[in-house]
Design an enzyme around this catalytic site. Structure first.
Site, PDB file in Angstrom:
ATOM      1  CE  LYS A   1      -0.337  -0.378   5.031  1.00  0.00           C
ATOM      2  NZ  LYS A   1      -1.148  -0.921   6.145  1.00  0.00           N
TER       3      LYS A   1
ATOM      4  NE  ARG B   1      -6.572   0.182  11.258  1.00  0.00           N
ATOM      5  CZ  ARG B   1      -5.340   0.071  10.789  1.00  0.00           C
ATOM      6  NH1 ARG B   1      -4.501   1.090  10.887  1.00  0.00           N
ATOM      7  NH2 ARG B   1      -4.925  -1.032  10.222  1.00  0.00           N
TER       8      ARG B   1
ATOM      9  CE1 TYR C   1      11.738  32.080   6.130  1.00  0.00           C
ATOM     10  CE2 TYR C   1      11.981  29.749   5.582  1.00  0.00           C
ATOM     11  CZ  TYR C   1      11.683  31.055   5.207  1.00  0.00           C
ATOM     12  OH  TYR C   1      11.342  31.323   3.914  1.00  0.00           O
TER      13      TYR C   1
HETATM   14  C1  LIG Z   1      -0.263  -1.874   6.863  1.00  0.00           C
HETATM   15  C2  LIG Z   1      -0.811  -3.181   7.266  1.00  0.00           C
HETATM   16  C3  LIG Z   1       0.027  -4.293   7.408  1.00  0.00           C
HETATM   17  C4  LIG Z   1       1.541  -4.195   7.345  1.00  0.00           C
HETATM   18  O1  LIG Z   1       1.977  -3.674   8.576  1.00  0.00           O
HETATM   19  P1  LIG Z   1       3.547  -3.385   8.851  1.00  0.00           P
HETATM   20  O2  LIG Z   1       3.557  -2.863  10.238  1.00  0.00           O
HETATM   21  O3  LIG Z   1       3.950  -2.350   7.859  1.00  0.00           O
HETATM   22  O4  LIG Z   1       4.258  -4.662   8.678  1.00  0.00           O
HETATM   23  C5  LIG Z   1      -0.560  -5.530   7.656  1.00  0.00           C
HETATM   24  N1  LIG Z   1      -1.909  -5.639   7.793  1.00  0.00           N
HETATM   25  C6  LIG Z   1      -2.728  -4.579   7.701  1.00  0.00           C
HETATM   26  C7  LIG Z   1      -4.194  -4.769   7.887  1.00  0.00           C
HETATM   27  C8  LIG Z   1      -2.219  -3.320   7.453  1.00  0.00           C
HETATM   28  O5  LIG Z   1      -3.042  -2.258   7.385  1.00  0.00           O
END
Ligand SMILES: *Cc1c(COP(=O)(O)O)cnc(C)c1O
Length: 375
Positions: A44, A142, A264
């Protein structure tokens, strides 16, 4: 915008080098954590900033056959490289996106009764089974069905038959801290839910669950961050190979007296006479503003040919000042490349300085860099 990096070539202010060999090695190392268990890859958010097409191609070479993305658009991009792979879309579907799933043979991860009803209705009207994954919440609150909803669905044979689920999954809230009591609780809840769906493969483990030996392997592993060399476990030495190196070029050098101020807000006063290099990258490129320094608080460090060069003062939109007083002049020259993070400066160390995590730095890298793929 691939045309940008091609046309600008090495006149861009910064460059990203992505080591596909390191990515393949990390995949192999992770899948060896649980011999005999299938290991997917989470790609992703543009494969955590590495570029989804290149990452999927490299991971296929390493033997990966299942990919997870967040949205259908990412699924399309994965599919374009991996015509045969299984591609799950974590954020599920809405009514408008259903035809996209069918078109690219993407499997939605379903975690809501309405969503499930929509997919079932679509599947009943199509000529072939339309596989999907079921997401069950085990305490993170979630995404996913509640335990009661999962039980109800397990008892509904007709509905299950229209859904053709190929995976039942959940996600851990605290795997980065292996001793956290949430882990045992979630694993136990998931083991119970999984019994309701005995014929469907199950998946729970992200990178941290794998590396922290949580024994949550089930049938399919879902690492993300560790593939890309980021730190999955808190307070542990990172064993993964860095995949992304971010460098910026020195565009100007200046000699300053003790007591002068840089950047800055005049936030940093020099404690000694210093040589300062100005780099051509900034927060607009995804290098966090909070990685800068002030008199009250040191900032992140960069590296030039093995020498540390700490960030001085605030990070600007397109510029960063670093202290190169202790770097031999031969190396700290106008035009030289400075590592902001990568093989020598860990992305998670920069992230910690900025009050965030490596995940956010990697996925926040913008398009203004020249991108180089090696390996
Ligand atoms: C992003 C995600 C993962 C991968 O998690 P990492 O901590 O990057 O290994 C696995 N499962 C779900 C449902 C996720 O959203």
């Amino acid at each position: 915008m691939p045309a940008l990096s091609e046309s600008l070539g090495d006149v861009a202010g910064g460059r990203l080098t992505i080591d596909l060999n390191a990515l393949r090695q990390n995949y192999q190392k992770l899948s060896a954590c649980a011999p005999g268990v299938d290991c997917a890859s989470v790609v992703k958010s543009d494969a955590y900033g590495t570029g989804i097409e290149k990452a999927v191609a490299a991971l296929l070479e390493a033997g990966c056959t299942t990919f997870f993305v967040a949205f259908p658009e990412e699924g399309f991009r994965a599919r374009s490289i991996a015509p045969e792979a299984t591609v799950y879309v974590l954020n599920g579907l809405n009514q408008e996106s259903i035809p996209l799933f069918a078109e690219a043979k993407l499997r939605p991860v379903l975690g809501d009764p309405e969503e499930i009803a929509e997919w079932a209705a679509y599947a009943r009207n199509s000529d072939s089974p339309q596989p999907c994954a079921l997401h069950v919440d085990t305490g993170m609150n979630r995404l996913g069905l509640s335990a009661a909803q999962a039980r109800k669905l397990a008892a509904d044979e007709d509905l299950l038959a229209s859904l053709s689920p190929t995976l039942v999954m959940s996600h851990l809230a605290c795997a980065n801290t292996p001793s956290h009591p949430m882990n045992a609780l979630q694993i136990a809840r998931f083991a119970e839910i999984r019994e309701l769906y005995p014929d469907i493969p199950a998946s729970l483990a992200n990178s941290a669950a794998m590396l922290g030996n949580l024994r949550a392997h089930f049938d399919l592993l879902r690492p993300g961050i560790a593939l890309y060399g980021g730190q999955a476990l808190d307070n542990q030495v990172n064993q993964m190979e860095p995949v992304i190196t971010l460098e910026a070029r020195i565009i100007q050098l200046r000699h300053l007296e003790k007591g002068e101020m840089v950047g800055y807000g005049a936030a940093q006063t020099l404690a000694r006479a210093s040589r300062i290099a100005i780099l051509g990258a900034g927060y607009a490129d995804g290098y966090h503003r909070r990685a800068g320094s002030s008199d009250a608080c040191p900032g992140a460090t960069t590296m030039i040919s093995g020498y540390s060069a700490p960030v001085v003062g605030r990070v600007s939109m397109d510029l960063i000042a670093v202290d190169v007083t202790d770097v031999p002049e031969d190396y700290a020259q106008r035009g030289a490349w400075v590592e902001l993070f990568g093989k020598h400066v860990l992305v998670d160390d920069v992230a910690e300085c900025a009050g965030t995590i490596g995940y956010e730095l990697l996925t926040g890298l913008r398009r203004r860099y020249q991108r180089i793929y090696v390996g």
